[in-house]
Write a protein that holds these residues in place. Structure first.
Motif, PDB file in Angstrom:
ATOM      1  N   LEU A  75      47.206   7.010  44.601  1.00 45.47           N
ATOM      2  CA  LEU A  75      46.544   5.719  44.447  1.00 45.47           C
ATOM      3  C   LEU A  75      47.201   4.928  43.330  1.00 45.47           C
ATOM      4  CD1 LEU A  75      42.847   6.881  44.701  1.00 45.47           C
ATOM      5  CD2 LEU A  75      44.001   5.408  46.320  1.00 45.47           C
ATOM      6  N   ILE A  76      47.364   3.643  43.569  1.00 42.72           N
ATOM      7  CA  ILE A  76      47.824   2.729  42.535  1.00 42.72           C
ATOM      8  C   ILE A  76      46.685   1.742  42.327  1.00 42.72           C
ATOM      9  CG2 ILE A  76      49.479   0.943  41.923  1.00 42.72           C
ATOM     10  CD1 ILE A  76      51.535   2.464  43.607  1.00 42.72           C
ATOM     11  N   GLY A  77      46.199   1.659  41.097  1.00 44.60           N
ATOM     12  CA  GLY A  77      45.099   0.770  40.771  1.00 44.60           C
ATOM     13  C   GLY A  77      44.003   1.536  40.075  1.00 44.60           C
ATOM     14  N   PRO A  78      42.993   0.894  39.666  1.00 45.70           N
ATOM     15  CA  PRO A  78      42.742  -0.544  39.712  1.00 45.70           C
ATOM     16  C   PRO A  78      43.546  -1.281  38.634  1.00 45.70           C
ATOM     17  CG  PRO A  78      40.959   0.535  38.569  1.00 45.70           C
ATOM     18  CD  PRO A  78      41.891   1.615  39.038  1.00 45.70           C
ATOM     19  N   THR A  79      43.434  -2.598  38.632  1.00 43.00           N
ATOM     20  CA  THR A  79      44.245  -3.393  37.710  1.00 43.00           C
ATOM     21  C   THR A  79      43.461  -3.951  36.526  1.00 43.00           C
ATOM     22  OG1 THR A  79      43.896  -5.272  39.188  1.00 43.00           O
ATOM     23  CG2 THR A  79      45.954  -4.100  39.404  1.00 43.00           C
ATOM     24  N   TRP A  80      42.167  -4.127  36.629  1.00 38.44           N
ATOM     25  CA  TRP A  80      41.388  -4.711  35.545  1.00 38.44           C
ATOM     26  C   TRP A  80      40.448  -3.683  34.931  1.00 38.44           C
ATOM     27  CZ3 TRP A  80      39.806 -10.406  35.094  1.00 38.44           C
ATOM     28  CH2 TRP A  80      40.893 -11.235  35.351  1.00 38.44           C
ATOM     29  N   THR A  81      40.026  -3.933  33.719  1.00 40.08           N
ATOM     30  CA  THR A  81      39.192  -2.999  32.959  1.00 40.08           C
ATOM     31  C   THR A  81      37.881  -2.617  33.648  1.00 40.08           C
ATOM     32  OG1 THR A  81      40.173  -3.775  30.892  1.00 40.08           O
ATOM     33  CG2 THR A  81      38.065  -2.631  30.725  1.00 40.08           C
ATOM     34  N   PRO A  82      37.101  -3.552  34.200  1.00 39.58           N
ATOM     35  CA  PRO A  82      35.845  -3.126  34.836  1.00 39.58           C
ATOM     36  C   PRO A  82      36.056  -2.068  35.926  1.00 39.58           C
ATOM     37  CG  PRO A  82      35.805  -5.489  34.527  1.00 39.58           C
ATOM     38  CD  PRO A  82      37.214  -5.029  34.193  1.00 39.58           C
ATOM     39  N   GLY A  83      37.084  -2.239  36.736  1.00 34.14           N
ATOM     40  CA  GLY A  83      37.373  -1.255  37.778  1.00 34.14           C
ATOM     41  C   GLY A  83      37.826   0.065  37.191  1.00 34.14           C
ATOM     42  N   GLY A  84      38.673   0.001  36.181  1.00 28.27           N
ATOM     43  CA  GLY A  84      39.159   1.220  35.532  1.00 28.27           C
ATOM     44  C   GLY A  84      38.055   2.010  34.864  1.00 28.27           C
ATOM     45  N   LEU A  85      37.171   1.310  34.164  1.00 27.57           N
ATOM     46  CA  LEU A  85      36.061   1.992  33.491  1.00 27.57           C
ATOM     47  C   LEU A  85      35.093   2.619  34.490  1.00 27.57           C
ATOM     48  CD1 LEU A  85      35.295  -0.496  30.585  1.00 27.57           C
ATOM     49  CD2 LEU A  85      36.418   1.743  30.433  1.00 27.57           C
ATOM     50  N   ALA A  86      34.844   1.925  35.587  1.00 26.24           N
ATOM     51  CA  ALA A  86      33.933   2.463  36.601  1.00 26.24           C
ATOM     52  C   ALA A  86      34.529   3.678  37.309  1.00 26.24           C
ATOM     53  CB  ALA A  86      33.592   1.377  37.617  1.00 26.24           C
ATOM     54  N   LEU A  87      35.846   3.672  37.505  1.00 30.05           N
ATOM     55  CA  LEU A  87      36.486   4.760  38.244  1.00 30.05           C
ATOM     56  C   LEU A  87      36.878   5.959  37.383  1.00 30.05           C
ATOM     57  CD1 LEU A  87      38.725   2.847  40.784  1.00 30.05           C
ATOM     58  CD2 LEU A  87      36.794   4.332  41.275  1.00 30.05           C
ATOM     59  N   ALA A  88      37.045   5.767  36.087  1.00 26.80           N
ATOM     60  CA  ALA A  88      37.544   6.847  35.223  1.00 26.80           C
ATOM     61  C   ALA A  88      36.768   8.156  35.374  1.00 26.80           C
ATOM     62  CB  ALA A  88      37.577   6.383  33.773  1.00 26.80           C
ATOM     63  N   PRO A  89      35.436   8.160  35.293  1.00 27.69           N
ATOM     64  CA  PRO A  89      34.738   9.439  35.420  1.00 27.69           C
ATOM     65  C   PRO A  89      34.838  10.050  36.825  1.00 27.69           C
ATOM     66  CG  PRO A  89      33.155   7.630  35.178  1.00 27.69           C
ATOM     67  CD  PRO A  89      34.521   7.056  34.989  1.00 27.69           C
ATOM     68  N   ILE A  90      34.951   9.214  37.839  1.00 26.86           N
ATOM     69  CA  ILE A  90      35.060   9.709  39.212  1.00 26.86           C
ATOM     70  C   ILE A  90      36.433  10.319  39.450  1.00 26.86           C
ATOM     71  CG2 ILE A  90      35.039   9.014  41.650  1.00 26.86           C
ATOM     72  CD1 ILE A  90      33.100   6.729  40.735  1.00 26.86           C
ATOM     73  N   ILE A  91      37.461   9.600  39.034  1.00 28.19           N
ATOM     74  CA  ILE A  91      38.832  10.069  39.228  1.00 28.19           C
ATOM     75  C   ILE A  91      39.111  11.327  38.411  1.00 28.19           C
ATOM     76  CG2 ILE A  91      41.252   9.487  38.801  1.00 28.19           C
ATOM     77  CD1 ILE A  91      40.523   6.587  39.567  1.00 28.19           C
ATOM     78  N   SER A  92      38.517  11.423  37.231  1.00 27.02           N
ATOM     79  CA  SER A  92      38.774  12.594  36.380  1.00 27.02           C
ATOM     80  C   SER A  92      38.285  13.890  37.025  1.00 27.02           C
ATOM     81  CB  SER A  92      38.142  12.411  35.002  1.00 27.02           C
ATOM     82  OG  SER A  92      36.730  12.450  35.097  1.00 27.02           O
ATOM     83  N   ARG A  93      37.333  13.799  37.940  1.00 22.82           N
ATOM     84  CA  ARG A  93      36.826  14.991  38.638  1.00 22.82           C
ATOM     85  C   ARG A  93      37.569  15.268  39.948  1.00 22.82           C
ATOM     86  NH1 ARG A  93      32.008  12.349  37.076  1.00 22.82           N
ATOM     87  NH2 ARG A  93      31.701  11.632  39.205  1.00 22.82           N
ATOM     88  N   ASP A  94      38.380  14.331  40.397  1.00 24.45           N
ATOM     89  CA  ASP A  94      39.084  14.460  41.679  1.00 24.45           C
ATOM     90  C   ASP A  94      40.447  15.088  41.425  1.00 24.45           C
ATOM     91  OD1 ASP A  94      40.244  14.238  44.164  1.00 24.45           O
ATOM     92  OD2 ASP A  94      39.650  12.151  44.450  1.00 24.45           O
ATOM     93  N   ARG A  95      40.576  16.369  41.717  1.00 19.21           N
ATOM     94  CA  ARG A  95      41.835  17.097  41.472  1.00 19.21           C
ATOM     95  C   ARG A  95      42.808  17.013  42.634  1.00 19.21           C
ATOM     96  NH1 ARG A  95      41.154  17.028  36.369  1.00 19.21           N
ATOM     97  NH2 ARG A  95      39.564  18.378  35.547  1.00 19.21           N
ATOM     98  N   GLN A  96      42.470  16.271  43.674  1.00 21.89           N
ATOM     99  CA  GLN A  96      43.307  16.213  44.874  1.00 21.89           C
ATOM    100  C   GLN A  96      44.078  14.883  44.995  1.00 21.89           C
ATOM    101  OE1 GLN A  96      43.560  18.952  46.842  1.00 21.89           O
ATOM    102  NE2 GLN A  96      42.283  19.847  45.255  1.00 21.89           N
ATOM    103  N   VAL A  97      44.043  14.066  43.955  1.00 22.23           N
ATOM    104  CA  VAL A  97      44.678  12.757  44.048  1.00 22.23           C
ATOM    105  C   VAL A  97      45.441  12.470  42.753  1.00 22.23           C
ATOM    106  CG1 VAL A  97      42.691  11.454  43.173  1.00 22.23           C
ATOM    107  CG2 VAL A  97      44.281  10.347  44.717  1.00 22.23           C
ATOM    108  N   VAL A  98      46.527  11.712  42.897  1.00 19.97           N
ATOM    109  CA  VAL A  98      47.319  11.252  41.752  1.00 19.97           C
ATOM    110  C   VAL A  98      47.110   9.749  41.668  1.00 19.97           C
ATOM    111  CG1 VAL A  98      49.631  11.057  40.780  1.00 19.97           C
ATOM    112  CG2 VAL A  98      49.033  13.064  42.137  1.00 19.97           C
TER     113      VAL A  98
END
Length: 143
Positions: free
Chosen positions: A115-138
């Protein structure tokens, strides 16, 4: 004549600077996985803000990603496989909710492992905890 993986990676990086984020993701992933069928494409999810106040940034990132994929594929792809971008709009200028929805939609497809993205802070902050638990994606940011 056989070239080492390092020599091949060096040529790819020098010849396709626009494709650097995609190339790095694919190479890192491919080096740690068994060989796959040559006909299968690398699917790269693009979490981009294409509507709202951040649409100009998302449009620029989309054009850059399209150029990178085209350049990468014209040079033979990565490990004999072509790349393809799968785009989801995040509309993330004021809230990360749509970025989370877009991420989940892309991840429902087992073919999306980059995955490439997100580009802005609100998206990054919302996704950070979700992505940190997803070990199957870069994931990397286009910023």
């Amino acid at each position: 004549m056989s070239q080492s993986l390092l020599q091949i990676a060096h040529k790819c990086i020098l010849g396709a600077m626009r494709a650097l984020p995609i190339l790095c993701l694919l190479l890192l992933y491919a080096l740690g996985r068994p060989a796959c069928a040559a006909a299968q494409e690398w699917k790269v999810g693009l979490l981009l803000c294409l509507t709202g106040a951040c649409a100009a940034d998302g449009d620029a990132a989309l054009r850059g990603a399209e150029l990178a994929v085209k350049d990468l594929n014209q040079s033979g792809g990565v490990l004999g496989r072509k790349a393809a971008g799968v785009v989801e709009d995040t509309d993330e200028a004021t809230s990360g909710a749509k970025a989370v929805t877009a991420y989940r939609k892309l991840r429902l497809s087992n073919e999306i492992q980059f995955l490439i993205g997100p580009t802005w802070t609100p998206g990054g902050l919302a996704l950070a905890p979700i992505i940190s638990r997803d070990r199957q994606v870069v994931v990397t940011s286009p910023s």
